[in-house]
Design a protein around this motif. Structure first.
Motif, mmCIF file in Angstrom:
data_model
loop_
_atom_site.group_PDB
_atom_site.id
_atom_site.type_symbol
_atom_site.label_atom_id
_atom_site.label_comp_id
_atom_site.label_asym_id
_atom_site.label_seq_id
_atom_site.Cartn_x
_atom_site.Cartn_y
_atom_site.Cartn_z
ATOM 1 N N CYS A 111 -4.797 0.658 0.330
ATOM 2 C CA CYS A 111 -5.506 -0.504 0.874
ATOM 3 C C CYS A 111 -6.854 -0.078 1.475
ATOM 4 O O CYS A 111 -7.117 1.102 1.667
ATOM 5 C CB CYS A 111 -4.636 -1.214 1.905
ATOM 6 N N SER A 127 0.370 4.057 0.981
ATOM 7 C CA SER A 127 0.171 4.921 2.147
ATOM 8 C C SER A 127 0.763 4.293 3.416
ATOM 9 O O SER A 127 1.670 4.846 4.030
ATOM 10 C CB SER A 127 -1.326 5.186 2.333
ATOM 11 N N CYS A 128 0.262 3.118 3.825
ATOM 12 C CA CYS A 128 0.706 2.526 5.101
ATOM 13 C C CYS A 128 1.846 1.530 4.930
ATOM 14 O O CYS A 128 2.406 1.048 5.909
ATOM 15 C CB CYS A 128 -0.466 1.861 5.812
ATOM 16 N N CYS A 147 0.861 -1.185 0.000
ATOM 17 C CA CYS A 147 0.000 0.000 0.000
ATOM 18 C C CYS A 147 0.901 1.239 0.000
ATOM 19 O O CYS A 147 1.801 1.349 0.826
ATOM 20 C CB CYS A 147 -0.891 -0.009 1.250
ATOM 21 N N CYS A 170 -6.664 2.091 4.689
ATOM 22 C CA CYS A 170 -6.298 3.489 4.436
ATOM 23 C C CYS A 170 -7.453 4.224 3.759
ATOM 24 O O CYS A 170 -7.685 5.402 4.018
ATOM 25 C CB CYS A 170 -5.047 3.567 3.576
HETATM 26 ZN ZN LIG Z 1 -2.742 1.160 3.542
#
Ligand SMILES: [Zn+2]
Length: 170
Positions: A159, A122-123, A120, A162
């Motif tokens: 994901c 982001s995370c 992902c 997120c």
């Molecule tokens: Zn994520």
């Protein structure tokens, strides 16, 4: 990660470029491996796992179509598997027994392996992502402007966790 496998699924199918193969058909064997989360903690409940019977049925459906190339059949099975299950990855081998190549050959086969786990953006956690379009499509309530903003910020689909953080409960 664990693997679930169905090896040696046999089918009589009309796949090949020669007339005889299209009319009489020939013998095929499929080996299919699916990677799933570790089996520790798995409940004794068929609805929560991959159903072997469904896998066989999907292969049978695809092999019932007449076509020229085993590669094409392989891709069709992969497509059906992705549609039916959430898979971390899969490996599939389609074998044609005694292919008509002008001499004795036991089998010809094509194999392909897929890893559907992506990081992902982001995370940084891994999640299942078949392709960017279907990933965004999993969130039908996502406003086009929000999607554009997220795509610009992260360069690809984030994901599900997120997504909830950024655009609220779906
Ligand atoms: Zn994520």
């Amino acid at each position: 990660m664990a693997w679930i496998a169905l090896e040696g699924m046999r089918f009589h199918a009309k796949i090949g470029v020669h007339d005889a193969e299209q009319v009489l058909g020939s013998e095929f064997v499929i080996d299919l491996y699916v990677s799933v989360p570790p089996t520790a903690g798995v409940q004794d409940d068929l609805s929560k796992t991959i159903n072997y019977e469904t896998i066989y049925h999907l292969c049978k459906l695809e092999m019932s179509e007449s076509r020229k190339l085993i590669e094409h059949a392989l891709n069709g099975i992969v497509k059906r598997m992705k549609h039916q299950f959430q898979l971390q990855g899969m490996r599939i081998r389609v074998r044609k027994l005694n292919p008509p190549v002008g001499g004795p050959v036991a089998q010809a086969w094509v194999e392909e392996e897929f890893d559907f786990m992506k990081e992902c953006p982001s995370c940084k956690k891994k999640f299942i992502l078949y392709d960017q379009e279907s990933a965004w499509a999993r969130h039908p309530n996502l406003h086009p402007a929000s999607r554009e903003h997220l795509e610009r910020r992260f360069g690809g689909c984030i994901c599900d966790n997120c997504m909830v953080t950024y655009v609220g409960k779906i």
